[in-house]
Design a protein around this motif. Structure first.
Motif, short mmCIF file in Angstrom:
data_model
loop_
_atom_site.label_atom_id
_atom_site.label_comp_id
_atom_site.label_asym_id
_atom_site.label_seq_id
_atom_site.Cartn_x
_atom_site.Cartn_y
_atom_site.Cartn_z
N LYS A 11 -6.01 -30.16 -12.11
CA LYS A 11 -6.19 -30.45 -13.53
C LYS A 11 -7.12 -29.42 -14.16
CE LYS A 11 -5.38 -35.46 -13.56
NZ LYS A 11 -4.34 -35.52 -14.57
N ASN A 12 -6.60 -28.77 -15.20
CA ASN A 12 -7.39 -27.85 -16.03
C ASN A 12 -8.06 -26.75 -15.21
OD1 ASN A 12 -8.15 -30.94 -17.32
ND2 ASN A 12 -7.03 -29.48 -18.60
N LEU A 13 -7.29 -26.17 -14.26
CA LEU A 13 -7.84 -25.09 -13.44
C LEU A 13 -8.03 -23.81 -14.26
CD1 LEU A 13 -6.03 -25.19 -9.98
CD2 LEU A 13 -8.21 -26.20 -10.64
N SER A 41 -2.58 -27.21 -15.30
CA SER A 41 -2.51 -28.45 -14.53
C SER A 41 -1.16 -28.50 -13.80
CB SER A 41 -2.66 -29.66 -15.45
OG SER A 41 -3.94 -29.66 -16.07
N VAL A 42 -1.21 -28.84 -12.51
CA VAL A 42 -0.02 -28.81 -11.66
C VAL A 42 -0.06 -30.00 -10.70
CG1 VAL A 42 1.18 -27.52 -9.84
CG2 VAL A 42 0.16 -26.29 -11.75
N GLU A 43 1.11 -30.55 -10.39
CA GLU A 43 1.22 -31.57 -9.36
C GLU A 43 2.28 -31.15 -8.34
OE1 GLU A 43 1.76 -35.56 -10.67
OE2 GLU A 43 -0.03 -35.56 -11.95
N THR A 74 -13.02 -21.45 -11.14
CA THR A 74 -14.19 -21.35 -12.00
C THR A 74 -14.52 -22.72 -12.60
OG1 THR A 74 -13.63 -19.06 -12.54
CG2 THR A 74 -15.16 -20.19 -14.03
N SER A 75 -13.49 -23.46 -12.97
CA SER A 75 -13.66 -24.83 -13.45
C SER A 75 -12.36 -25.59 -13.24
CB SER A 75 -14.06 -24.84 -14.93
OG SER A 75 -13.05 -24.27 -15.74
N GLY A 76 -12.40 -26.90 -13.44
CA GLY A 76 -11.24 -27.75 -13.22
C GLY A 76 -11.39 -28.55 -11.94
N THR A 77 -10.45 -29.45 -11.69
CA THR A 77 -10.50 -30.29 -10.50
C THR A 77 -9.23 -30.09 -9.67
OG1 THR A 77 -9.46 -32.18 -11.63
CG2 THR A 77 -11.88 -32.03 -11.67
#
Length: 276
Positions: A11-13, A41-43, A74-77
Protein backbone atom coordinates in the motif's frame (compact mmCIF):
# COMPACT_ATOMS: atom_id res chain seq x y z
CA UNK A 1 -11.40 -13.16 8.39
CA UNK A 2 -8.12 -11.31 7.87
CA UNK A 3 -8.21 -9.56 4.49
CA UNK A 4 -4.40 -9.69 4.29
CA UNK A 5 -4.05 -13.49 4.50
CA UNK A 6 -2.97 -15.55 1.49
CA UNK A 7 -1.59 -12.57 -0.41
CA UNK A 8 1.09 -9.95 -0.58
CA UNK A 9 -0.36 -6.50 -0.03
CA UNK A 10 1.59 -3.32 -0.83
CA UNK A 11 0.00 0.00 0.00
CA UNK A 12 1.27 3.41 -1.09
CA UNK A 13 4.83 2.22 -1.78
CA UNK A 14 7.35 4.96 -2.53
CA UNK A 15 11.02 4.56 -3.39
CA UNK A 16 13.30 7.57 -3.73
CA UNK A 17 17.03 7.61 -4.40
CA UNK A 18 19.42 10.41 -3.51
CA UNK A 19 22.07 10.85 -6.19
CA UNK A 20 25.20 12.96 -6.09
CA UNK A 21 26.25 14.50 -9.39
CA UNK A 22 29.59 16.08 -10.16
CA UNK A 23 29.54 19.75 -11.21
CA UNK A 24 33.27 20.26 -11.73
CA UNK A 25 36.61 19.77 -10.01
CA UNK A 26 36.22 22.54 -7.44
CA UNK A 27 32.47 22.60 -6.94
CA UNK A 28 30.54 20.48 -4.41
CA UNK A 29 28.49 17.61 -5.73
CA UNK A 30 24.88 18.41 -6.46
CA UNK A 31 22.23 16.27 -4.80
CA UNK A 32 19.28 15.09 -6.86
CA UNK A 33 16.29 13.01 -5.79
CA UNK A 34 15.06 10.34 -8.18
CA UNK A 35 11.47 9.23 -7.62
CA UNK A 36 11.71 5.63 -8.86
CA UNK A 37 8.32 4.48 -7.57
CA UNK A 38 5.52 6.87 -6.67
CA UNK A 39 2.77 5.81 -4.27
CA UNK A 40 1.71 2.47 -5.78
CA UNK A 41 -0.53 -0.21 -4.27
CA UNK A 42 -0.47 -3.84 -5.41
CA UNK A 43 -1.98 -7.15 -4.30
CA UNK A 44 -0.61 -10.59 -5.22
CA UNK A 45 -3.02 -13.35 -4.09
CA UNK A 46 -2.07 -17.01 -3.89
CA UNK A 47 -3.41 -19.18 -6.70
CA UNK A 48 -3.50 -16.27 -9.15
CA UNK A 49 -1.18 -14.76 -11.76
CA UNK A 50 -0.74 -11.01 -11.37
CA UNK A 51 0.80 -9.01 -14.21
CA UNK A 52 3.06 -5.98 -13.84
CA UNK A 53 3.38 -4.25 -17.20
CA UNK A 54 5.19 -1.18 -18.43
CA UNK A 55 7.90 -0.13 -20.85
CA UNK A 56 11.57 0.13 -19.82
CA UNK A 57 12.04 2.65 -17.03
CA UNK A 58 8.47 2.26 -15.77
CA UNK A 59 9.62 1.17 -12.29
CA UNK A 60 8.93 -2.58 -12.56
CA UNK A 61 12.35 -3.70 -11.34
CA UNK A 62 12.33 -1.36 -8.35
CA UNK A 63 8.83 -2.53 -7.46
CA UNK A 64 9.85 -6.19 -7.61
CA UNK A 65 12.91 -5.49 -5.46
CA UNK A 66 10.69 -3.90 -2.82
CA UNK A 67 8.06 -6.64 -2.96
CA UNK A 68 10.74 -9.31 -2.54
CA UNK A 69 12.34 -7.44 0.40
CA UNK A 70 15.61 -6.86 -1.42
CA UNK A 71 15.34 -3.10 -0.88
CA UNK A 72 13.41 -1.13 1.72
CA UNK A 73 10.64 1.25 0.62
CA UNK A 74 11.09 4.92 1.39
CA UNK A 75 7.50 4.89 2.66
CA UNK A 76 4.36 2.77 2.49
CA UNK A 77 3.43 -0.60 3.95
CA UNK A 78 4.13 -4.12 2.74
CA UNK A 79 2.71 -7.32 4.22
CA UNK A 80 2.88 -11.00 3.33
CA UNK A 81 0.04 -13.13 4.72
CA UNK A 82 -0.62 -10.35 7.22
CA UNK A 83 2.99 -10.19 8.44
CA UNK A 84 4.99 -6.96 8.16
CA UNK A 85 7.35 -7.81 5.29
CA UNK A 86 9.72 -4.90 5.94
CA UNK A 87 10.32 -5.68 9.60
CA UNK A 88 10.45 -9.44 8.93
CA UNK A 89 12.41 -9.44 5.68
CA UNK A 90 14.33 -12.65 6.44
CA UNK A 91 11.06 -14.51 7.03
CA UNK A 92 9.80 -13.13 3.71
CA UNK A 93 12.90 -14.21 1.78
CA UNK A 94 12.36 -17.81 2.90
CA UNK A 95 8.89 -17.80 1.34
CA UNK A 96 9.57 -16.07 -1.94
CA UNK A 97 11.79 -16.55 -4.98
CA UNK A 98 12.57 -14.59 -8.13
CA UNK A 99 12.99 -16.25 -11.53
CA UNK A 100 14.58 -14.16 -14.27
CA UNK A 101 14.53 -14.72 -18.00
CA UNK A 102 17.72 -15.23 -19.95
CA UNK A 103 20.64 -17.39 -18.91
CA UNK A 104 21.71 -15.78 -15.64
CA UNK A 105 21.74 -17.22 -12.11
CA UNK A 106 22.99 -20.67 -13.07
CA UNK A 107 26.44 -22.23 -12.84
CA UNK A 108 27.13 -23.55 -16.31
CA UNK A 109 29.91 -25.98 -15.39
CA UNK A 110 27.69 -27.71 -12.84
CA UNK A 111 24.96 -30.20 -13.69
CA UNK A 112 21.28 -29.53 -13.03
CA UNK A 113 21.42 -31.62 -9.87
CA UNK A 114 24.54 -29.84 -8.61
CA UNK A 115 22.98 -26.43 -9.29
CA UNK A 116 19.85 -27.35 -7.35
CA UNK A 117 21.88 -28.84 -4.51
CA UNK A 118 23.80 -25.58 -4.21
CA UNK A 119 20.77 -23.29 -4.30
CA UNK A 120 18.84 -25.59 -1.98
CA UNK A 121 21.64 -25.40 0.58
CA UNK A 122 21.40 -21.60 0.54
CA UNK A 123 17.83 -21.96 1.83
CA UNK A 124 18.80 -24.53 4.45
CA UNK A 125 17.28 -27.48 2.58
CA UNK A 126 19.41 -30.61 2.82
CA UNK A 127 19.53 -34.39 3.04
CA UNK A 128 16.72 -36.59 1.82
CA UNK A 129 14.31 -33.62 1.70
CA UNK A 130 16.54 -31.84 -0.80
CA UNK A 131 17.15 -35.01 -2.84
CA UNK A 132 13.43 -35.72 -3.11
CA UNK A 133 12.64 -32.11 -3.99
CA UNK A 134 15.28 -32.05 -6.73
CA UNK A 135 13.89 -35.24 -8.29
CA UNK A 136 10.37 -33.83 -8.20
CA UNK A 137 11.33 -30.47 -9.67
CA UNK A 138 13.37 -31.97 -12.50
CA UNK A 139 10.37 -34.11 -13.37
CA UNK A 140 8.04 -31.08 -13.31
CA UNK A 141 10.28 -29.07 -15.66
CA UNK A 142 11.08 -32.05 -17.91
CA UNK A 143 14.80 -32.32 -17.21
CA UNK A 144 15.03 -35.71 -15.55
CA UNK A 145 17.03 -37.25 -18.40
CA UNK A 146 19.43 -34.28 -18.41
CA UNK A 147 19.86 -34.19 -14.63
CA UNK A 148 23.58 -35.04 -14.74
CA UNK A 149 24.45 -33.06 -17.85
CA UNK A 150 26.50 -29.85 -17.40
CA UNK A 151 24.33 -26.78 -17.92
CA UNK A 152 26.76 -25.41 -20.53
CA UNK A 153 25.45 -28.12 -22.86
CA UNK A 154 21.81 -27.11 -22.36
CA UNK A 155 19.70 -25.27 -24.92
CA UNK A 156 18.15 -21.91 -23.99
CA UNK A 157 14.85 -23.58 -23.28
CA UNK A 158 16.43 -26.18 -21.01
CA UNK A 159 18.27 -23.47 -19.10
CA UNK A 160 15.06 -21.57 -18.57
CA UNK A 161 13.28 -24.68 -17.33
CA UNK A 162 16.15 -25.20 -14.89
CA UNK A 163 15.75 -21.55 -13.81
CA UNK A 164 12.18 -22.36 -12.84
CA UNK A 165 13.30 -25.43 -10.90
CA UNK A 166 15.88 -23.27 -9.13
CA UNK A 167 13.17 -20.75 -8.26
CA UNK A 168 11.06 -23.51 -6.70
CA UNK A 169 13.83 -25.18 -4.71
CA UNK A 170 12.76 -23.51 -1.46
CA UNK A 171 9.09 -24.37 -2.14
CA UNK A 172 8.15 -20.66 -2.14
CA UNK A 173 4.64 -19.46 -1.52
CA UNK A 174 5.15 -16.56 -3.95
CA UNK A 175 7.12 -16.50 -7.20
CA UNK A 176 8.17 -13.42 -9.15
CA UNK A 177 8.75 -14.19 -12.82
CA UNK A 178 10.76 -11.49 -14.60
CA UNK A 179 10.55 -12.02 -18.38
CA UNK A 180 10.44 -15.84 -18.05
CA UNK A 181 10.20 -16.53 -21.80
CA UNK A 182 12.76 -13.96 -22.93
CA UNK A 183 14.55 -15.13 -26.08
CA UNK A 184 12.81 -18.50 -26.26
CA UNK A 185 11.28 -19.97 -29.41
CA UNK A 186 7.50 -20.22 -29.57
CA UNK A 187 7.34 -23.93 -28.71
CA UNK A 188 9.46 -23.66 -25.56
CA UNK A 189 7.74 -20.40 -24.57
CA UNK A 190 4.39 -22.17 -24.76
CA UNK A 191 5.69 -24.92 -22.47
CA UNK A 192 6.93 -22.33 -19.96
CA UNK A 193 3.57 -20.54 -19.99
CA UNK A 194 1.76 -23.82 -19.33
CA UNK A 195 4.09 -24.45 -16.39
CA UNK A 196 3.44 -20.97 -15.00
CA UNK A 197 -0.33 -21.56 -15.14
CA UNK A 198 0.14 -24.87 -13.36
CA UNK A 199 2.15 -23.21 -10.57
CA UNK A 200 -0.78 -20.93 -9.77
CA UNK A 201 -3.73 -23.23 -10.41
CA UNK A 202 -2.38 -26.59 -9.24
CA UNK A 203 0.28 -25.63 -6.69
CA UNK A 204 -1.51 -22.52 -5.34
CA UNK A 205 1.52 -20.24 -5.72
CA UNK A 206 1.08 -16.50 -5.85
CA UNK A 207 2.70 -15.47 -9.14
CA UNK A 208 3.83 -12.01 -10.20
CA UNK A 209 4.69 -11.80 -13.91
CA UNK A 210 6.52 -9.09 -15.79
CA UNK A 211 6.78 -9.46 -19.55
CA UNK A 212 7.29 -7.48 -22.74
CA UNK A 213 5.14 -9.99 -24.61
CA UNK A 214 1.66 -8.52 -24.34
CA UNK A 215 0.05 -11.69 -25.69
CA UNK A 216 1.69 -13.56 -22.80
CA UNK A 217 0.09 -11.27 -20.23
CA UNK A 218 -3.23 -11.54 -22.02
CA UNK A 219 -3.07 -15.35 -21.88
CA UNK A 220 -1.79 -15.76 -18.33
CA UNK A 221 -2.78 -12.89 -16.06
CA UNK A 222 -5.85 -12.83 -13.85
CA UNK A 223 -5.21 -9.18 -12.93
CA UNK A 224 -2.87 -6.56 -14.41
CA UNK A 225 -1.16 -3.43 -13.08
CA UNK A 226 0.28 -0.91 -15.54
CA UNK A 227 3.20 1.29 -14.48
CA UNK A 228 4.68 4.29 -16.24
CA UNK A 229 7.45 6.55 -14.94
CA UNK A 230 7.11 4.99 -11.50
CA UNK A 231 3.38 5.64 -11.17
CA UNK A 232 0.40 3.31 -11.40
CA UNK A 233 -1.66 4.45 -14.38
CA UNK A 234 -4.19 1.61 -14.63
CA UNK A 235 -5.20 -1.71 -13.12
CA UNK A 236 -7.80 -4.41 -13.62
CA UNK A 237 -8.48 -7.57 -15.56
CA UNK A 238 -7.61 -7.52 -19.25
CA UNK A 239 -11.30 -6.94 -19.94
CA UNK A 240 -11.33 -3.99 -17.52
CA UNK A 241 -8.35 -2.41 -19.27
CA UNK A 242 -9.88 -2.88 -22.69
CA UNK A 243 -13.08 -1.28 -21.40
CA UNK A 244 -11.07 1.78 -20.33
CA UNK A 245 -9.85 2.16 -23.89
CA UNK A 246 -13.22 1.32 -25.39
CA UNK A 247 -15.13 3.89 -23.34
CA UNK A 248 -12.66 6.72 -23.82
CA UNK A 249 -12.10 6.38 -27.55
CA UNK A 250 -14.59 7.63 -30.13
CA UNK A 251 -17.21 5.10 -31.06
CA UNK A 252 -16.75 3.91 -34.62
CA UNK A 253 -19.11 1.46 -36.26
CA UNK A 254 -17.74 -2.05 -36.78
CA UNK A 255 -14.53 -1.25 -34.90
CA UNK A 256 -12.64 -4.35 -33.81
CA UNK A 257 -12.08 -5.12 -30.14
CA UNK A 258 -8.72 -3.63 -29.04
CA UNK A 259 -6.02 -6.10 -28.06
CA UNK A 260 -4.03 -5.67 -24.86
CA UNK A 261 -0.99 -4.19 -26.64
CA UNK A 262 -3.10 -1.43 -28.17
CA UNK A 263 -4.70 -0.86 -24.78
CA UNK A 264 -1.36 -0.64 -22.99
CA UNK A 265 0.09 1.92 -25.40
CA UNK A 266 -3.08 3.98 -25.25
CA UNK A 267 -2.99 4.05 -21.44
CA UNK A 268 0.67 5.10 -21.39
CA UNK A 269 0.17 7.84 -24.00
CA UNK A 270 -2.99 9.04 -22.27
CA UNK A 271 -1.23 9.25 -18.88
CA UNK A 272 1.49 11.39 -20.47
CA UNK A 273 -1.00 13.67 -22.16
CA UNK A 274 -0.10 12.32 -25.58
CA UNK A 275 -2.61 11.11 -28.14
CA UNK A 276 -1.73 8.48 -30.72
Amino acid sequence: MNEYLDKIVAKNLVKNYELKEKQGFFRPKKRRTVHAVKDISVEIPKGKITGLLGINGAGKTTTIRMLSSIIVPTSGTLTMDGVDAVANHLWVKERINVISGGERNLYWRLTAVENLQYFGSLYGVSGSVLDERIRGLLEIVGLTEAADTPVERYSKGMKQRLQIARGLINDPEYIFLDEPTLGLDIVIAKEIRALVMELAAKHHKGVLLTTHYISEAEELCDYIYVLDKGAMIAEGTKEDLKDLLGYERKVVSQIKEPDLEETLMYLINHSRGEHA
